[in-house]
Each structure stands twice: as C-alpha cells, then as structure tokens.
Design a protein around this motif. Structure first.
Motif, PDB file in Angstrom:
ATOM      1  N   ASP A 112     -16.859  98.209  37.614  1.00  0.00           N
ATOM      2  CA  ASP A 112     -17.401  97.212  36.463  1.00  0.00           C
ATOM      3  C   ASP A 112     -17.244  95.886  37.165  1.00  0.00           C
ATOM      4  O   ASP A 112     -18.325  95.102  37.231  1.00  0.00           O
ATOM      5  CB  ASP A 112     -16.878  97.226  35.263  1.00  0.00           C
ATOM      6  CG  ASP A 112     -15.505  97.406  35.063  1.00  0.00           C
ATOM      7  OD1 ASP A 112     -14.539  97.464  36.130  1.00  0.00           O
ATOM      8  OD2 ASP A 112     -14.761  97.725  33.988  1.00  0.00           O
ATOM      9  N   VAL A 113     -16.097  95.395  37.424  1.00  0.00           N
ATOM     10  CA  VAL A 113     -15.904  94.053  37.863  1.00  0.00           C
ATOM     11  C   VAL A 113     -16.461  93.744  39.178  1.00  0.00           C
ATOM     12  O   VAL A 113     -17.166  92.756  39.363  1.00  0.00           O
ATOM     13  CB  VAL A 113     -14.392  93.651  37.985  1.00  0.00           C
ATOM     14  CG1 VAL A 113     -14.317  92.236  38.680  1.00  0.00           C
ATOM     15  CG2 VAL A 113     -13.605  93.774  36.661  1.00  0.00           C
ATOM     16  N   ALA A 114     -16.542  94.912  40.112  1.00  0.00           N
ATOM     17  CA  ALA A 114     -17.237  94.758  41.283  1.00  0.00           C
ATOM     18  C   ALA A 114     -18.682  94.472  41.134  1.00  0.00           C
ATOM     19  O   ALA A 114     -19.216  93.654  41.748  1.00  0.00           O
ATOM     20  CB  ALA A 114     -16.993  95.824  42.342  1.00  0.00           C
ATOM     21  N   ILE A 115     -19.381  95.201  40.443  1.00  0.00           N
ATOM     22  CA  ILE A 115     -20.692  95.181  40.009  1.00  0.00           C
ATOM     23  C   ILE A 115     -21.043  93.730  39.676  1.00  0.00           C
ATOM     24  O   ILE A 115     -21.869  92.938  40.099  1.00  0.00           O
ATOM     25  CB  ILE A 115     -21.319  96.360  39.277  1.00  0.00           C
ATOM     26  CG1 ILE A 115     -21.322  97.368  39.844  1.00  0.00           C
ATOM     27  CG2 ILE A 115     -22.729  95.563  38.668  1.00  0.00           C
ATOM     28  CD1 ILE A 115     -21.642  98.656  38.811  1.00  0.00           C
ATOM     29  N   LEU A 116     -20.413  93.122  38.705  1.00  0.00           N
ATOM     30  CA  LEU A 116     -20.446  91.589  38.079  1.00  0.00           C
ATOM     31  C   LEU A 116     -20.252  90.746  39.005  1.00  0.00           C
ATOM     32  O   LEU A 116     -20.894  89.654  39.118  1.00  0.00           O
ATOM     33  CB  LEU A 116     -19.624  91.840  36.895  1.00  0.00           C
ATOM     34  CG  LEU A 116     -19.965  92.707  35.764  1.00  0.00           C
ATOM     35  CD1 LEU A 116     -18.989  92.713  34.604  1.00  0.00           C
ATOM     36  CD2 LEU A 116     -21.283  92.175  35.172  1.00  0.00           C
ATOM     37  N   ALA A 117     -19.301  91.112  40.186  1.00  0.00           N
ATOM     38  CA  ALA A 117     -18.827  90.097  41.104  1.00  0.00           C
ATOM     39  C   ALA A 117     -20.175  89.766  42.051  1.00  0.00           C
ATOM     40  O   ALA A 117     -20.400  88.680  42.215  1.00  0.00           O
ATOM     41  CB  ALA A 117     -17.783  90.357  41.945  1.00  0.00           C
ATOM     42  N   GLY A 118     -20.751  91.015  42.342  1.00  0.00           N
ATOM     43  CA  GLY A 118     -22.150  90.960  43.123  1.00  0.00           C
ATOM     44  C   GLY A 118     -23.171  90.249  42.251  1.00  0.00           C
ATOM     45  O   GLY A 118     -23.957  89.189  42.716  1.00  0.00           O
ATOM     46  N   ASP A 119     -23.246  90.601  41.025  1.00  0.00           N
ATOM     47  CA  ASP A 119     -24.289  89.936  40.085  1.00  0.00           C
ATOM     48  C   ASP A 119     -23.975  88.508  40.177  1.00  0.00           C
ATOM     49  O   ASP A 119     -24.959  87.672  39.940  1.00  0.00           O
ATOM     50  CB  ASP A 119     -24.201  90.758  38.695  1.00  0.00           C
ATOM     51  CG  ASP A 119     -24.603  91.967  38.712  1.00  0.00           C
ATOM     52  OD1 ASP A 119     -25.172  92.596  39.417  1.00  0.00           O
ATOM     53  OD2 ASP A 119     -24.544  92.603  37.734  1.00  0.00           O
ATOM     54  N   ALA A 120     -22.859  87.811  40.054  1.00  0.00           N
ATOM     55  CA  ALA A 120     -22.709  86.614  40.115  1.00  0.00           C
ATOM     56  C   ALA A 120     -22.834  85.892  41.264  1.00  0.00           C
ATOM     57  O   ALA A 120     -23.422  84.745  41.232  1.00  0.00           O
ATOM     58  CB  ALA A 120     -20.920  86.296  39.577  1.00  0.00           C
ATOM     59  N   LEU A 121     -22.603  86.501  42.525  1.00  0.00           N
ATOM     60  CA  LEU A 121     -22.979  85.883  43.667  1.00  0.00           C
ATOM     61  C   LEU A 121     -24.563  85.790  44.068  1.00  0.00           C
ATOM     62  O   LEU A 121     -24.652  84.590  44.736  1.00  0.00           O
ATOM     63  CB  LEU A 121     -21.978  86.604  44.920  1.00  0.00           C
ATOM     64  CG  LEU A 121     -20.743  86.519  44.931  1.00  0.00           C
ATOM     65  CD1 LEU A 121     -20.146  87.542  45.980  1.00  0.00           C
ATOM     66  CD2 LEU A 121     -20.373  85.170  45.600  1.00  0.00           C
ATOM     67  N   GLN A 122     -25.145  86.468  43.370  1.00  0.00           N
ATOM     68  CA  GLN A 122     -26.709  86.276  43.791  1.00  0.00           C
ATOM     69  C   GLN A 122     -27.090  85.096  43.332  1.00  0.00           C
ATOM     70  O   GLN A 122     -27.807  84.264  44.072  1.00  0.00           O
ATOM     71  CB  GLN A 122     -27.311  87.566  43.339  1.00  0.00           C
ATOM     72  CG  GLN A 122     -28.726  87.466  43.722  1.00  0.00           C
ATOM     73  CD  GLN A 122     -29.708  88.909  43.043  1.00  0.00           C
ATOM     74  OE1 GLN A 122     -29.527  89.134  41.920  1.00  0.00           O
ATOM     75  NE2 GLN A 122     -30.338  89.492  44.061  1.00  0.00           N
ATOM     76  N   PRO A 123     -26.991  84.759  41.859  1.00  0.00           N
ATOM     77  CA  PRO A 123     -27.679  83.502  41.186  1.00  0.00           C
ATOM     78  C   PRO A 123     -26.573  82.440  42.081  1.00  0.00           C
ATOM     79  O   PRO A 123     -27.413  81.087  42.182  1.00  0.00           O
ATOM     80  CB  PRO A 123     -27.429  83.512  39.891  1.00  0.00           C
ATOM     81  CG  PRO A 123     -26.546  84.677  39.731  1.00  0.00           C
ATOM     82  CD  PRO A 123     -26.578  85.513  40.841  1.00  0.00           C
ATOM     83  N   LEU A 124     -25.496  82.497  42.314  1.00  0.00           N
ATOM     84  CA  LEU A 124     -24.442  81.381  42.586  1.00  0.00           C
ATOM     85  C   LEU A 124     -25.247  81.060  44.105  1.00  0.00           C
ATOM     86  O   LEU A 124     -25.220  79.662  44.464  1.00  0.00           O
ATOM     87  CB  LEU A 124     -23.120  81.714  42.902  1.00  0.00           C
ATOM     88  CG  LEU A 124     -22.241  80.621  43.368  1.00  0.00           C
ATOM     89  CD1 LEU A 124     -22.164  79.350  42.141  1.00  0.00           C
ATOM     90  CD2 LEU A 124     -20.838  81.256  43.467  1.00  0.00           C
ATOM     91  N   SER A 125     -25.728  81.840  44.945  1.00  0.00           N
ATOM     92  CA  SER A 125     -26.188  81.540  46.169  1.00  0.00           C
ATOM     93  C   SER A 125     -27.480  80.598  45.800  1.00  0.00           C
ATOM     94  O   SER A 125     -27.842  79.524  46.880  1.00  0.00           O
ATOM     95  CB  SER A 125     -26.621  82.735  47.020  1.00  0.00           C
ATOM     96  OG  SER A 125     -27.628  83.427  46.430  1.00  0.00           O
ATOM     97  N   PHE A 126     -28.429  80.872  45.129  1.00  0.00           N
ATOM     98  CA  PHE A 126     -29.523  80.148  44.614  1.00  0.00           C
ATOM     99  C   PHE A 126     -29.135  78.799  43.905  1.00  0.00           C
ATOM    100  O   PHE A 126     -29.821  77.739  44.365  1.00  0.00           O
ATOM    101  CB  PHE A 126     -30.589  80.788  43.661  1.00  0.00           C
ATOM    102  CG  PHE A 126     -31.214  81.735  44.260  1.00  0.00           C
ATOM    103  CD1 PHE A 126     -32.396  81.367  45.068  1.00  0.00           C
ATOM    104  CD2 PHE A 126     -30.882  83.111  44.385  1.00  0.00           C
ATOM    105  CE1 PHE A 126     -33.271  82.395  45.686  1.00  0.00           C
ATOM    106  CE2 PHE A 126     -31.660  83.895  44.888  1.00  0.00           C
ATOM    107  CZ  PHE A 126     -32.954  83.589  45.654  1.00  0.00           C
ATOM    108  N   GLU A 127     -27.981  78.615  43.254  1.00  0.00           N
ATOM    109  CA  GLU A 127     -27.416  77.546  42.790  1.00  0.00           C
ATOM    110  C   GLU A 127     -26.964  76.539  43.897  1.00  0.00           C
ATOM    111  O   GLU A 127     -27.124  75.233  43.890  1.00  0.00           O
ATOM    112  CB  GLU A 127     -26.194  77.641  41.796  1.00  0.00           C
ATOM    113  CG  GLU A 127     -25.557  76.406  41.102  1.00  0.00           C
ATOM    114  CD  GLU A 127     -24.518  76.756  40.317  1.00  0.00           C
ATOM    115  OE1 GLU A 127     -23.533  76.007  40.523  1.00  0.00           O
ATOM    116  OE2 GLU A 127     -24.113  77.787  40.066  1.00  0.00           O
ATOM    117  N   TRP A 128     -26.389  77.113  44.856  1.00  0.00           N
ATOM    118  CA  TRP A 128     -26.102  76.295  46.138  1.00  0.00           C
ATOM    119  C   TRP A 128     -27.053  75.562  46.958  1.00  0.00           C
ATOM    120  O   TRP A 128     -26.965  74.566  47.276  1.00  0.00           O
ATOM    121  CB  TRP A 128     -25.141  77.022  47.006  1.00  0.00           C
ATOM    122  CG  TRP A 128     -23.829  77.083  46.624  1.00  0.00           C
ATOM    123  CD1 TRP A 128     -23.027  77.112  45.289  1.00  0.00           C
ATOM    124  CD2 TRP A 128     -22.440  77.512  47.256  1.00  0.00           C
ATOM    125  NE1 TRP A 128     -21.879  77.374  45.442  1.00  0.00           N
ATOM    126  CE2 TRP A 128     -21.503  77.718  46.696  1.00  0.00           C
ATOM    127  CE3 TRP A 128     -22.424  77.769  48.822  1.00  0.00           C
ATOM    128  CZ2 TRP A 128     -20.188  77.988  47.035  1.00  0.00           C
ATOM    129  CZ3 TRP A 128     -21.014  78.169  49.207  1.00  0.00           C
ATOM    130  CH2 TRP A 128     -19.948  78.264  48.291  1.00  0.00           C
TER     131      TRP A 128
END
Length: 297
Positions: A112-128
């Motif tokens: 669960d947390v692994a999936i959500l960590a990946g989910d978070a990294l995807q939009p974070l890359s666009f934020e950067w």
C-alpha cells in the motif's frame, strides 16, 4: 583523455550534486512521515543517475551555464524514474524483492505505501519542472514532452505491452516498440529536456534525439544481456528471471550472440547520430559520445 575517463570525470562532478540535491529537497516532501520515508528510501537508494546526467551533458555540450533552476528541472526525471521502478517491482508487475542490493519498497513498507510513494513521486516530478524558475515557454515545452514520454503513449504503454505479452513471443519490431516506450521514452526525454533548456536548433536536436533513441535501445539490450550473464550480487537485483517468466527480451528472441550483435548496431547508430549532430552544430559531441562507454565497460 579516454572516453571512459571523460564520462568518469563528468559523473564525479555531477552525481554527488544530484544526490545532495535529491536529499535536501526530499527531506520535507510530505507531511506524512511514513510517505516521506518511503520516498526517500527509494530515491536515495543509489543508482547511476543516468537520466539527469544525460540532460546535464546536453546542457554542457551547448555551453549552457547550469543554474539551480537547470539543476531542479534536470533532476525531476529521477523522481519519475524512481516511481517507475517502485511500481515495476510490485507483486502485480515483476514481483521483485531486491533493488540496488536492498529490499524493494513494497518489501520494506508494504504494497500500500509503496504504491502511494510511487503515486506521489509522479506529480512531484512535474511540480519540480513547474517550479524550476526557468522561462515559462521552456517549462511548458518540458512539461508536454515529459507527459508524452511517461504517459499512455510512452512509458506506461510499454509497461502494459510488457505485462500483457509475457508468455507470448513478440516479433523483433514489436519488441523494439515495447522497449522504445517502456525504457527508451524516458531516456529520449532526458536528452530532449536538455535540448529544450539549451534551446538547441531543430535540425541539431533531431540528430540528438536519434542518438537518444539508439542509446535507449542499446540500454535495454545491454540490460537484457546482463540479466543472462550476471549474478544478483553484481547487479543488486534478481537475475535470470526474464527467461523463467517468459518475458520478451533480446537474448530470448535473438540468442545471446544475436543480442550482442544488436547492441553493437545500436551503439553504431548512436555514434552516427552524434556525428551528424556535430556537423550540423559545429560542436564536438565528445561528452555525449562518452556515455556510450557504458555499454563496453
């Protein structure tokens, strides 16, 4: 200086800076401690930092001063790459338990947390990308290119083709398409990002994108070969899995010697593209050419 030495010097200059930047910027990336920990665990686990290095190499080739804005924009790709690795390792995908010599994210934190960590990294890359501070037109062009590379016609499409064709042998053109999307699209973007930031003329950019595509193909073939010829200790992850799971790989389709010949052809195509870019730009492509020693070391 040999090509290998050129690459080593560039890595020694930039990998510590990339790692330090990732470490600093991800310390407070979430207000949920377990999510921050999971993100940092995967992003900071090591790796070659190949994709941001390619972007920075393009900027260096075109004498672009690398500012903090360029570094932020160029490093965003590593967040997306890490997201793809976390999800690729999941039980529903490759079910890997080892990555870079350490337990994979879902083994360490749960699925669960692994999936959500990946989910978070995807939009974070666009934020950067969006918050880099580069010119708005440059940011917009990067965001569009990034979305194309990683979305339903790029990296995700390749992953779908990979999982849905397991156990079904693809033709060589279909295999190339799969890996052009799954692996090559993000490498293509890494070079394209540098071209956009440096505002490289279209005719020169076209040749360097040919280089990127040939590099991406070589990268996948080389990875497939290492899966057959290396040990888990050498690679930091499980090996010899692809054949057992009936994955589509170049050694499986062409045999080991055929895959090695295909690797040489891809490297030669990359060298030809660099020669074309050099003629068109009247610039040496020594640094980008040095990256091809990755496949001979």
């Amino acid at each position: 200086m040999t090509s290998a030495a050129v690459l080593a010097a560039f890595e020694q200059q930039w990998v510590p800076r990339i790692n330090a930047y990732l470490d600093e910027q991800l310390r407070d990336c979430s207000d949920r401690p377990v999510l921050t920990e999971a993100i940092r665990y995967s992003v900071l686990a090591g790796g070659k930092r190949l994709r941001p290095l390619l972007t920075l190499a393009v900027l260096t080739t075109f004498n672009q001063t690398i500012t903090p804005a360029h570094l932020r924009s160029s490093t965003a790709v590593e967040l997306m790459h890490t997201y793809s690795l976390i999800h690729d390792d999941l039980p529903a995908m490759d079910n890997d338990r080892l990555r870079r010599g350490e337990p994979t994210s879902h083994v360490k934190f749960g699925e669960d947390v692994a999936i959500l960590a990946g989910d978070a990294l995807q939009p974070l890359s666009f934020e950067w990308l969006a918050s880099s501070g580069l010119d708005a037109a440059v940011v917009a062009a990067q965001v569009r290119a990034f979305a194309v590379a990683t979305g339903p016609r790029g990296m995700v499409a390749g992953q779908v083709a990979d999982v849905k064709n397991t156990g079904h042998q693809l033709t060589l053109p279909k295999l190339r398409q799969l890996h052009r999307e799954k692996t090559g699209a993000l490498i293509h973007y890494a070079v394209e990002s540098g071209l956009i930031q440096a505002q490289v003329p279209t005719n020169v950019a076209a040749a360097l994108l040919d280089y990127a595509d040939a590099f991406g193909l070589a990268f996948q073939i080389y990875d497939d070969i290492l899966d057959v010829t290396s040990t888990p200790a050498e690679l930091g992850k499980a090996t010899h899995k692809d054949a057992g799971e009936q994955k589509n790989t170049y050694p499986e389709l062409l045999g080991l010697s055929g895959a090695e010949a295909a690797l040489k052809q891809a490297v030669a195509a990359a060298q030809t593209a660099l020669a074309t870019a050099s003629v068109r730009s009247q610039r040496p492509m020594t640094l980008l050419g040095a990256f091809l020693t990755y496949f001979t070391n």
